[in-house]
Design a protein around this motif. Structure first.
Motif, PDB file in Angstrom:
ATOM      1  N   LYS A 182     -14.186  48.023  42.686  1.00  0.00           N
ATOM      2  CA  LYS A 182     -15.225  47.174  43.279  1.00  0.00           C
ATOM      3  C   LYS A 182     -14.819  45.709  43.289  1.00  0.00           C
ATOM      4  CE  LYS A 182     -19.343  47.876  41.655  1.00  0.00           C
ATOM      5  NZ  LYS A 182     -20.412  48.232  40.684  1.00  0.00           N
ATOM      6  N   ASN A 183     -14.048  45.300  42.293  1.00  0.00           N
ATOM      7  CA  ASN A 183     -13.630  43.903  42.201  1.00  0.00           C
ATOM      8  C   ASN A 183     -12.382  43.591  43.020  1.00  0.00           C
ATOM      9  OD1 ASN A 183     -15.750  43.259  40.490  1.00  0.00           O
ATOM     10  ND2 ASN A 183     -14.601  43.776  38.654  1.00  0.00           N
ATOM     11  N   GLY A 184     -11.913  44.574  43.771  1.00  0.00           N
ATOM     12  CA  GLY A 184     -10.781  44.336  44.662  1.00  0.00           C
ATOM     13  C   GLY A 184      -9.432  44.708  44.106  1.00  0.00           C
ATOM     14  N   SER A 185      -9.366  45.137  42.832  1.00  0.00           N
ATOM     15  CA  SER A 185      -8.074  45.523  42.236  1.00  0.00           C
ATOM     16  C   SER A 185      -7.833  47.006  42.501  1.00  0.00           C
ATOM     17  CB  SER A 185      -8.078  45.232  40.731  1.00  0.00           C
ATOM     18  OG  SER A 185      -8.348  43.884  40.474  1.00  0.00           O
ATOM     19  N   LYS A 186      -7.621  47.326  43.764  1.00  0.00           N
ATOM     20  CA  LYS A 186      -7.550  48.735  44.147  1.00  0.00           C
ATOM     21  C   LYS A 186      -6.277  49.407  43.624  1.00  0.00           C
ATOM     22  CE  LYS A 186     -10.453  47.703  48.095  1.00  0.00           C
ATOM     23  NZ  LYS A 186     -10.582  47.601  49.553  1.00  0.00           N
ATOM     24  N   LYS A 187      -5.197  48.652  43.551  1.00  0.00           N
ATOM     25  CA  LYS A 187      -3.959  49.205  43.009  1.00  0.00           C
ATOM     26  C   LYS A 187      -4.136  49.566  41.541  1.00  0.00           C
ATOM     27  CE  LYS A 187       0.975  48.174  42.500  1.00  0.00           C
ATOM     28  NZ  LYS A 187       2.047  47.178  42.768  1.00  0.00           N
ATOM     29  N   GLU A 188      -4.772  48.675  40.782  1.00  0.00           N
ATOM     30  CA  GLU A 188      -5.014  48.932  39.361  1.00  0.00           C
ATOM     31  C   GLU A 188      -5.980  50.094  39.194  1.00  0.00           C
ATOM     32  OE1 GLU A 188      -4.811  48.643  35.258  1.00  0.00           O
ATOM     33  OE2 GLU A 188      -3.521  47.812  36.827  1.00  0.00           O
ATOM     34  N   ALA A 189      -6.998  50.177  40.069  1.00  0.00           N
ATOM     35  CA  ALA A 189      -7.959  51.275  39.999  1.00  0.00           C
ATOM     36  C   ALA A 189      -7.265  52.613  40.227  1.00  0.00           C
ATOM     37  CB  ALA A 189      -9.069  51.072  41.028  1.00  0.00           C
TER      38      ALA A 189
END
Length: 917
Positions: free
Chosen positions: A785-792
């Protein structure tokens, strides 16, 4: 936009509204919205019921088969009309048949997009980067709906990896063929590697992530930076809006931005340099209210103050508090750590006396209980010394602990006279005890209760308060008016003592010591938590409601939280410090303990706990976990006061019975649980030592702990970790790491659980799953949700791999122990089953609970199979004369499930089930 210009626009809008009713969105006209969001060109529309975000994502995500079909259809036009009575030209436009294959492919892509826009006219206009989490979940399921998921991926680890890689490559290749007409080999290999790495059939869920990461990498860095900066400015504007709405002076806005978002002045310069937008520092109060009204529909910062029903029932308290204030969340966890260790240290001091009491024969126990309750230590010592040579030392140690506890309470505002030869009395049956009162004592009790209500300004007293009054009456104290006309307790005319016939209404000495230890530890640590903000009544007792109010006011004054979150935080802290430590009704406790004994207190359930090692591997790293599992242990769970804590739901004072703890010990559950906790604590310590040695590692720790600990304390924590110390700060850090994955304290449970003692039976065997969903929410969903899609995506892959691998292996090991064989090829499907269990969708539920009502009843009702078994076997005995109660024996603690499996038909039933399956 200047303030004067805003006034002119406002004036113009008001004039226009006087002439005609202008359409609004959330109560704001287009002009008003543009005041707040200049980039808006048209008035947003509310989503219709038909436009589900999930199903839009599902339909919008092409999969391997649909992409391949589109490409083939561009080569063979008649393929697309097999299920239609229209020709290709009628379906796609006149002249379609005369186009080249590449031109046909472009027409088909346009047709696909137009269909989506027709079915979802609003959602289809949302930029991909701004899609909601629900939409992206729909996209994931769109990929999982691909018919290729029917391909068996669970034959072996190697085969699963190969097939997963092949599907990933095929997905990328068909996507390229559909979109570009040619295959990007490099991209296909990258997508294949992501899918193959997930293995065991779980990798398909990451294909969407892999594609999105690839798309993100193809964007220009400047565009990506601008998007991130705009998102940050939205958050800054929201903080400013809250400040303006609550009349916070402009000079304090920068501090609030730093406190809530962590942005320094250098960060702000960096943010502004990458976009043409500027924070709305000149926002007026009307604009602020408008922004807050609009933002209240969002899912980011503003949504944190929302306390919906589901969050109340399933949302973990510490997470909800952390969404408001990370320092308060860490302070609460520090409180739980200190409470746990304080209680443990008290029990250690009382242990010699408790062991001595246990050695006394049952027929002498009532007499010993009377002597102790009346503070007659000489008589108690005479009894104890017959069975324990160290009785005097044990009594002296307990008396010293009582005095130390009194001194601690006195230093924190407690105002009661010290009693020599004190031993606590804890009432078990107050109603039964009151029946022994004579008429005069009954009147004394009623007047004292009413006076105490007025003093505390409450409508009803807690049972603990009533028990204090009962004990005063038993000691012979009277309640009458003093010289000033006020009613108060007078010194006893004669010393009354508890008699043997009264002991049935009190907890026995061992239970009393445990209760005293837990209750005084709680009282002391609460006073310390609220120190500087505590509110005491005339007797020096802590007034929780007033203390919470004072505490929050001080946190707001320090700038550690927003005024807008005050009411929400009061409710959450009220849940923890209100009824949280109250025990359910005695009958419900017995039913619940019986349920736990039949489900957990056996070697098979004990083996399940080994799965906790998978959580350690996920959160602390596989290497650290293996080292902690087989290496020397630097810390032990007992150092954190968790010797008797499995989960908070069965560890509160006088809440879980001694019998339950004994059966959990005999069944091996506590031993394996201790192993899991110790592995994670030691792995977290090793991980912390390593992270503290590098700048990148320190930044990783800072992201999670700097705001909670505070800059100064965090620096001290880093220094302690660098030195390899295990001081108080390090222990708090380790306690937090364990709290992230296990419900080891009341703060790691939902508010509904804490506020409703008698409803806690509905949470039986669910607190662990709730905590796992909380972990997923914090480390995966929030990152996404916070934009860290790679980390997610990385976190999701790590979680599923660890849980499925360890959990799947444990399940297969349990099958081996039960004589069902050991088949490594079953580990993948067992692993997938572990993921389903987290959301209440185990195999039994999926196969038998076909309706929502059945699903809810299965997951909401407590697991009391033992009661069903007793009823069923009793019915068989009455109707058919069947005297062997197989199912009842199966539910017995420790040996029941083992007996049923090998001698009660369990193994045969398992083989029959699998044969039918």
């Amino acid at each position: 936009m200047a303030l004067e210009e805003n006034k002119e626009i406002k004036k113009e809008v008001v004039q226009q509204e006087a002439v005609t009713e202008e359409p609004t969105y959330n109560g704001l006209t287009l002009s008003q919205l543009q005041n707040i969001f200049p980039e808006i060109e048209t008035l947003p529309s509310e989503l219709t019921q038909e436009e589900s975000e999930f199903w839009y994502g599902f339909d919008a995500e092409p999969n391997l088969v649909s992409n391949a079909f589109l490409y083939i259809e561009s080569k063979i036009p008649t393929l697309g009309t097999l299920f239609s009575d229209k020709s290709p030209d009628e379906l796609y436009g006149e002249g379609y048949s005369n186009l080249s294959p590449d031109e046909k492919r472009q027409v088909l892509l346009t047709y696909r997009r137009q269909q989506l826009e027709r079915d979802y006219p609003i959602l289809s206009q949302t930029p991909r980067d701004e899609e909601s989490f629900t939409t992206n979940v729909g996209r994931v399921f769109g990929v999982l709906a691909d018919p290729t998921t029917a391909i068996p991926l669970t034959q072996s680890l190697k085969l699963a990896t190969v097939i997963g890689t092949g599907i990933g490559i095929g997905y990328s290749a068909t996507e390229d063929l559909a979109l570009k007409g040619k295959v990007d080999a490099k991209k296909a290999l990258q997508t294949g590697a992501i899918a193959g790495g997930a293995t065991y059939g779980l990798g398909k869920a990451f294909q969407v992530m892999g594609k999105k990461l690839q798309a993100k990498q193809e964007k220009k860095a400047t565009a990506n930076e601008m998007k991130n900066s705009n998102a940050k400015i939205d958050k800054i504007d929201y903080v400013i809006a809250k400040a303006v709405a609550n009349d916070v002076p402009t000079t304090g806005h920068a501090k609030l931005i730093n406190d809530e978002l962590g942005y320094t002045s250098d960060d702000l310069i960096d943010i502004i340099s990458k976009t043409d937008r500027r924070p709305s520092y000149r926002m007026n109060k009307e604009q602020a209210q408008g922004l807050l009204t609009t933002a209240s529909k969002g899912v980011d910062d503003s949504a944190r103050t929302s306390s919906g029903m589901l969050d109340n029932i399933f949302g973990v308290l510490s997470t909800r508090i952390g969404n408001i204030s990370k320092p308060i969340k860490q302070a609460l966890r520090n409180f739980e750590f200190k409470l746990s260790t304080h209680n443990h240290n008290s029990i250690v001091e009382f242990k010699p006396l408790m062991k001595a009491i246990q050695k006394v024969p049952k027929n002498i126990q009532p007499t010993l209980s009377v002597h102790l309750a009346n503070g007659n230590y000489k008589a108690a010592e005479d009894i104890l010394s017959r069975f324990s040579p160290d009785a005097k030392q044990a009594i002296d140690k307990a008396k010293t602990r009582f005095k130390d506890t009194y001194d601690e309470l006195t230093s924190l505002g407690y105002d009661q006279k010290y009693i020599n030869n004190y031993f606590p009395r804890v009432v078990k049956d107050s109603k039964g005890l009151q029946k022994l009162f004579n008429k005069q004592e009954q009147g004394t009790f009623s007047r004292a209760v009413e006076a105490r209500k007025k003093e505390l300004e409450v409508n009803e007293l807690s049972q603990a308060e009533k028990d204090k009054i009962i004990n005063k009456i038993i000691k012979g104290e009277s309640f009458k008016k003093n010289a000033k006309g006020k009613e108060s307790w007078a010194q006893p005319r004669q010393i009354k003592e508890i008699t043997e016939d009264m002991t049935q209404f009190y907890f026995n000495p061992i239970e009393t010591l445990r209760y005293y230890s837990a209750s005084t530890a709680s009282d002391i640590e609460k006073r310390r938590f609220f120190l500087g903000a505590k509110d005491l009544d005339k007797s020096g007792n802590l007034n929780i409601d007033k203390s919470i109010g004072s505490y929050i006011s001080k946190e707001i004054d320090k700038g550690k939280m927003s005024v807008a979150d005050e009411d929400e935080l009061k409710k959450l802290l009220g849940a923890r410090f209100g009824k949280a430590e109250s025990a359910p009704h005695e009958l419900l406790r017995k039913v619940r303990d019986f349920g736990y004994m039949s489900t957990l207190a056996n070697p098979i359930s004990a083996l399940t706990q080994i799965g906790d090692i998978g959580l350690s591997a996920y959160t602390q790293g596989l290497r650290n976990t293996i080292s902690a599992l087989f290496g020397k242990k630097a810390v032990d769970m007992r150092d954190f006061g968790m010797d008797n804590i499995i989960a908070a739901e069965i560890s509160t004072a006088v809440d879980a019975s001694n019998l339950l703890h004994k059966t959990l010990t005999l069944g091996g559950f506590r031993a394996v649980d201790r192993l899991g906790k110790n592995v994670l604590l030691n792995a977290a310590l090793k991980n912390g030592y390593k992270l503290a040695k590098t700048k990148a590692g320190q930044q990783k720790l800072a992201k999670r702990y700097e705001k909670g600990f505070g800059s100064a304390e965090f620096k001290q924590l880093i220094e302690s970790l660098k030195k390899g110390d295990v001081d108080e700060r390090v222990k708090m850090y380790l306690f937090s790491e364990l709290s992230d994955v296990q419900p080891i304290s009341l703060s790691e449970l939902p508010a509904a659980y804490l506020n409703n003692p008698n409803a806690r039976i509905l949470y039986m065997l669910k607190s662990y799953s709730i905590k796992q969903l909380d972990l997923i929410r914090n480390r995966i969903v929030n990152e996404f949700k916070n934009g860290s899609k790679k980390e997610a995506a990385k976190q999701l892959a790590g979680y599923l791999a660890a849980i499925s691998m360890i959990g799947g292996t444990v399940d297969e090991t349990k099958d081996f122990v039960l004589g069902r064989g050991f088949d490594p090829t079953d580990i993948p499907s067992n692993g997938a089953e572990q993921v389903f269990k987290l959301v209440g969708l185990n195999k039994y539920v999926r196969e038998t609970q076909s309706t929502p009502s059945k699903f809810l009843s299965n997951n909401l009702m407590p697991p009391l199979n033992a009661l069903d078994a007793v009823v069923e076997d009793t019915t068989k005995l009455v109707t058919s004369g069947d005297v062997l109660p197989e199912k009842t024996i199966k539910e017995l603690p420790v040996f029941g499930k083992i007996w049923y499996n090998f001698f009660g038909g369990g193994l045969e039933n398992f083989e029959k089930y699998n044969k039918d399956d």
